[in-house]
Design an enzyme around this catalytic site. Sequence first.
Site, PDB file in Angstrom:
ATOM      1  N   ASN A 150       0.827  -1.204   0.000  1.00  0.00           N
ATOM      2  CA  ASN A 150       0.000   0.000   0.000  1.00  0.00           C
ATOM      3  C   ASN A 150       0.866   1.261   0.000  1.00  0.00           C
ATOM      4  O   ASN A 150       1.010   1.919  -1.027  1.00  0.00           O
ATOM      5  CB  ASN A 150      -0.937  -0.004   1.215  1.00  0.00           C
ATOM      6  CG  ASN A 150      -2.123   0.922   1.018  1.00  0.00           C
ATOM      7  OD1 ASN A 150      -2.035   1.913   0.297  1.00  0.00           O
ATOM      8  ND2 ASN A 150      -3.244   0.613   1.645  1.00  0.00           N
ATOM      9  N   ASP A 151       1.477   1.572   1.129  1.00  0.00           N
ATOM     10  CA  ASP A 151       2.209   2.835   1.239  1.00  0.00           C
ATOM     11  C   ASP A 151       3.382   2.928   0.261  1.00  0.00           C
ATOM     12  O   ASP A 151       3.712   4.018  -0.202  1.00  0.00           O
ATOM     13  CB  ASP A 151       2.738   2.999   2.668  1.00  0.00           C
ATOM     14  CG  ASP A 151       1.617   3.030   3.691  1.00  0.00           C
ATOM     15  OD1 ASP A 151       0.550   3.596   3.371  1.00  0.00           O
ATOM     16  OD2 ASP A 151       1.802   2.485   4.788  1.00  0.00           O
ATOM     17  N   VAL A 152       4.008   1.793  -0.055  1.00  0.00           N
ATOM     18  CA  VAL A 152       5.216   1.825  -0.906  1.00  0.00           C
ATOM     19  C   VAL A 152       4.887   2.069  -2.373  1.00  0.00           C
ATOM     20  O   VAL A 152       5.799   2.199  -3.200  1.00  0.00           O
ATOM     21  CB  VAL A 152       6.032   0.523  -0.763  1.00  0.00           C
ATOM     22  CG1 VAL A 152       6.521   0.350   0.663  1.00  0.00           C
ATOM     23  CG2 VAL A 152       5.224  -0.684  -1.212  1.00  0.00           C
TER      24      VAL A 152
ATOM     25  N   ALA B 277       0.598   3.382   7.270  1.00  0.00           N
ATOM     26  CA  ALA B 277       0.845   4.790   7.577  1.00  0.00           C
ATOM     27  C   ALA B 277      -0.441   5.530   7.932  1.00  0.00           C
ATOM     28  O   ALA B 277      -0.412   6.671   8.361  1.00  0.00           O
ATOM     29  CB  ALA B 277       1.520   5.475   6.395  1.00  0.00           C
TER      30      ALA B 277
END
Length: 467
Positions: free
Chosen positions: A390-392, A431
């Site tokens: 997700n965040d990456v 995050a």
Amino acid sequence: MDRELIIQIAYLVASVMFILGIKMLGRTTTARRGNTISAVAMLIAILVTLLDRQVLSFTEIFVTILVGSVLGTIVARRVEMTSMPEMVAIFNGFGGAASVLVASSEYWRLAHTQNLSMDPVVGITVVLSVIIGAVTLTGSFVAFGKLKGFISGKAIMFSGQHAVNAVLFVAVLVLSALLVVNPNQEIWMLGVIAIALLLGVLTVIPIGGADMPVVISLLNSYSGIAACATGFVLNNQVLIIAGALVGASGIILTQIMCKAMNRSLTNVLLGGFGQTSSGVAAAGGEEIVVKEVGVEESAMLFESASSVIIVPGYGMAVAQAQHIVRELTDMLEKRGTSVKFAIHPVAGRMPGHMNVLLAEANIPYDKLIEMDHINDEFANTDIALIIGANDVVNPAARSNPQSPIYGMPILNADKARTVIVCKRGMSAGYAGIENELFGYPNCLMLFGDAKATMTKVVSELKELVPA
């Protein structure tokens, strides 16, 4: 041969094996052998130290090693791959606790035994070992709580937090100086331990979930530095060397990860990063409208693709989908499709998490491509398959200055011609922010458990492409 000489030779052999082991850990092909060599070196160091100190009988040594080995084997075999970051965090905490116990015990022995006094140099090393060990202990268990979900993964801040940390830091320095000058006042030692334990908590709670892999690496380094300081307390050379190796390698790894996440190492060391506000929506605060894709349509897309890049994340580890992903890879490659895996340095919740997971499924190492080497390939790729990440892959890291992850290098999955995201729902990543990629025109959402969903995709693909 002189007994002392034998002991020093054994320490030297163990130290060399530590260095060789840690060097071999740098490559996936030799990592397992490096781990074994390091474990044997540690066994040599423990046995020689116990024999040297003559603090235990052979029976006690054997029973202690047996109990520890049995407990370690049971825990290691039972822990799931998804829980490895939590286990590493606990190990770091235990390392810090050991340093506190050993150093404080030596303090009490020297300061409260008749006719014994504590040299100032020894006093300084005792204080350093206690402070770093205590910070590592509580900081590691806070990190464990965040990873396990016992504590919110979001940054926890309160008004005046940095000022409080500064006051506590000055206080622990003052108490440490008083302890070195007058070691017979044990209240100073109790004060140092209490404040250091509190500092460990306060320096980790403001760190958000997206930065937790860096925290784990940093705390690992702290545990090594604490062990090194304890080695000076005990005048034990092999403990000094082993602790220094762990501390130095941990700092180097932390620095590498900071570069990967566009973070400042100074801020990391001071526990002052990741404390940005959480819950930020996509850029502009607009509602994200997604396009959903089904299993059959996904299989058809894969059937017509000539190149696929798979981006694994923590969600794939949770679903244990690595084996079905390996099956999908084999099927696509049999029909001539190029398949690669894009690995972000902080994918998962600890360094190397995805590499270990994919290795478990016997996916060749040469298919795992690091971010810097694969980012340019996304633009020429038919499908970017994101499983549990997700965040990456959140473009907000490039486009939204208000985002907590702004500036963090990401995988350019959004540049692919088609992006398929396999995840359970629209929940935010670790995050705590929404991913604007999900609303991009070239992005398709394949909702469901990663293992079950990809199994269905593979089944559909088998019907489209009979063996």
